[in-house]
Design a protein around this motif. Structure first.
Motif, short mmCIF file in Angstrom:
data_model
loop_
_atom_site.label_atom_id
_atom_site.label_comp_id
_atom_site.label_asym_id
_atom_site.label_seq_id
_atom_site.Cartn_x
_atom_site.Cartn_y
_atom_site.Cartn_z
N PRO A 69 0.75 -1.03 0.12
CA PRO A 69 0.13 0.03 -0.04
C PRO A 69 0.87 1.24 0.07
O PRO A 69 1.91 1.26 0.46
CB PRO A 69 -0.78 -0.12 1.44
CG PRO A 69 -0.45 -1.26 2.10
CD PRO A 69 0.78 -2.06 1.19
N LEU A 70 0.29 2.22 -0.56
CA LEU A 70 1.03 3.63 -0.58
C LEU A 70 0.12 4.23 0.56
O LEU A 70 -0.88 4.11 0.88
CB LEU A 70 0.80 4.40 -1.69
CG LEU A 70 1.64 3.88 -2.95
CD1 LEU A 70 1.15 4.78 -4.16
CD2 LEU A 70 2.95 3.94 -2.64
N SER A 71 0.98 5.17 1.31
CA SER A 71 0.35 6.23 2.33
C SER A 71 -0.77 7.08 1.77
O SER A 71 -0.68 7.52 0.50
CB SER A 71 1.49 6.91 3.02
OG SER A 71 1.84 8.05 2.26
N ALA A 72 -1.57 7.35 2.74
CA ALA A 72 -2.71 8.41 2.25
C ALA A 72 -1.94 9.65 1.59
O ALA A 72 -2.41 10.34 0.76
CB ALA A 72 -3.63 8.56 3.44
N LYS A 73 -0.91 10.06 2.46
CA LYS A 73 -0.04 11.44 1.90
C LYS A 73 0.42 11.25 0.56
O LYS A 73 0.22 12.37 -0.28
CB LYS A 73 0.98 11.84 2.85
CG LYS A 73 1.61 12.88 2.57
CD LYS A 73 2.28 13.62 4.04
CE LYS A 73 3.03 15.00 3.79
NZ LYS A 73 2.53 15.89 2.64
N THR A 74 0.89 9.97 0.21
CA THR A 74 1.71 9.90 -1.18
C THR A 74 0.60 9.94 -2.16
O THR A 74 0.65 10.56 -3.18
CB THR A 74 2.23 8.53 -1.11
OG1 THR A 74 3.22 8.83 -0.20
CG2 THR A 74 2.85 8.43 -2.56
N VAL A 75 -0.77 9.28 -2.06
CA VAL A 75 -1.73 9.33 -2.91
C VAL A 75 -2.37 10.71 -2.91
O VAL A 75 -2.64 11.06 -4.17
CB VAL A 75 -2.98 8.41 -2.35
CG1 VAL A 75 -4.02 8.31 -3.42
CG2 VAL A 75 -2.31 6.92 -2.32
N ARG A 76 -2.41 11.28 -1.81
CA ARG A 76 -2.85 12.66 -1.91
C ARG A 76 -1.72 13.77 -2.82
O ARG A 76 -2.55 14.42 -3.50
CB ARG A 76 -3.17 13.22 -0.22
CG ARG A 76 -3.76 14.72 -0.41
CD ARG A 76 -5.09 14.48 -0.58
NE ARG A 76 -5.78 16.00 -0.57
CZ ARG A 76 -6.81 16.16 -0.13
NH1 ARG A 76 -7.63 14.89 0.09
NH2 ARG A 76 -7.52 17.22 -0.07
N ASN A 77 -0.52 13.45 -2.53
CA ASN A 77 0.28 14.39 -3.60
C ASN A 77 0.18 13.95 -4.86
O ASN A 77 0.26 14.56 -6.07
CB ASN A 77 1.56 13.92 -3.06
CG ASN A 77 1.94 14.57 -1.78
OD1 ASN A 77 1.43 15.30 -1.24
ND2 ASN A 77 3.10 14.11 -1.12
N ILE A 78 0.04 12.44 -5.42
CA ILE A 78 -0.50 12.18 -6.83
C ILE A 78 -1.53 12.93 -7.22
O ILE A 78 -1.61 13.03 -8.31
CB ILE A 78 -0.34 10.43 -6.77
CG1 ILE A 78 0.99 10.03 -6.50
CG2 ILE A 78 -0.89 10.06 -8.21
CD1 ILE A 78 0.96 8.20 -6.01
N ALA A 79 -2.55 12.97 -6.25
CA ALA A 79 -3.90 13.58 -7.02
C ALA A 79 -3.65 14.66 -7.14
O ALA A 79 -4.29 15.52 -7.89
CB ALA A 79 -4.92 13.43 -5.84
N GLY A 80 -2.77 15.48 -6.27
CA GLY A 80 -2.55 16.89 -6.87
C GLY A 80 -1.61 17.16 -7.94
O GLY A 80 -2.00 18.05 -8.58
#
Length: 159
Positions: A69-80
């Motif tokens: 799994p990726l962390s929520a922060k990493t996924v949020r950065n990708i979404a950014g």
């Protein structure tokens, strides 16, 4: 296609090299099937599914290459990054809306900060007597607005 154009036509010309490098790393996590979809067909549902996929198994272990799994922060950065690309596509006239705004990227956990009371600050200063650790914990106070209420007599403050 959009992300490649965003990086080559916008990011490389207007952002710092380290930022562009990080954007490229983050784009690699995205599913190739999503990247190959026509721009007009990508919707909030597709992106929400992608964020969930990344949270469950979007990364991989360095040695075994097994999904992790990726962390929520990493996924949020990708979404950014994806959101920035869609905003740029709207300015270029390639998209009419930004589907990231209606998707549901994860919200990272907030960490609670901890402050030391003056007696704990002094204990930390006294215990950090070795020449290798003192500069790591202390920094010279530069302005009155950044000073802590309880300062060391020599003007040093905890960083």
């Amino acid at each position: 296609m959009l992300l490649k154009e965003f990086i080559s036509d916008h990011a490389e010309k207007k952002l710092a090299p380290k930022t562009v490098e990080r954007y490229r790393e983050q784009v690699l996590y995205l599913d190739p099937a999503l990247l190959s979809m026509p721009l007009a067909e990508i919707g909030p549902l597709h992106l929400s599914r992608e964020w969930n996929r990344l949270l469950e198994s979007g990364g991989h272990h360095r040695r075994t290459k097994q999904p992790r799994p990726l962390s929520a922060k990493t996924v949020r950065n990708i979404a950014g990054v994806v959101s920035s690309a869609f905003l740029r596509a709207m300015k270029w006239g390639l998209a009419t809306s930004n589907p990231v705004t209606n998707s549901e990227p994860p919200v990272p956990k907030k960490h609670e900060g901890m402050a030391l009371i003056p007696s704990e600050q002094m204990l930390l200063i006294k215990s950090a007597t070795g020449p290798w650790c003192l500069p790591m914990f202390l920094t010279k106070s530069r302005s009155k607005s950044r000073q802590l209420p309880s300062r060391h007599p020599r003007g040093w403050r905890l960083f």
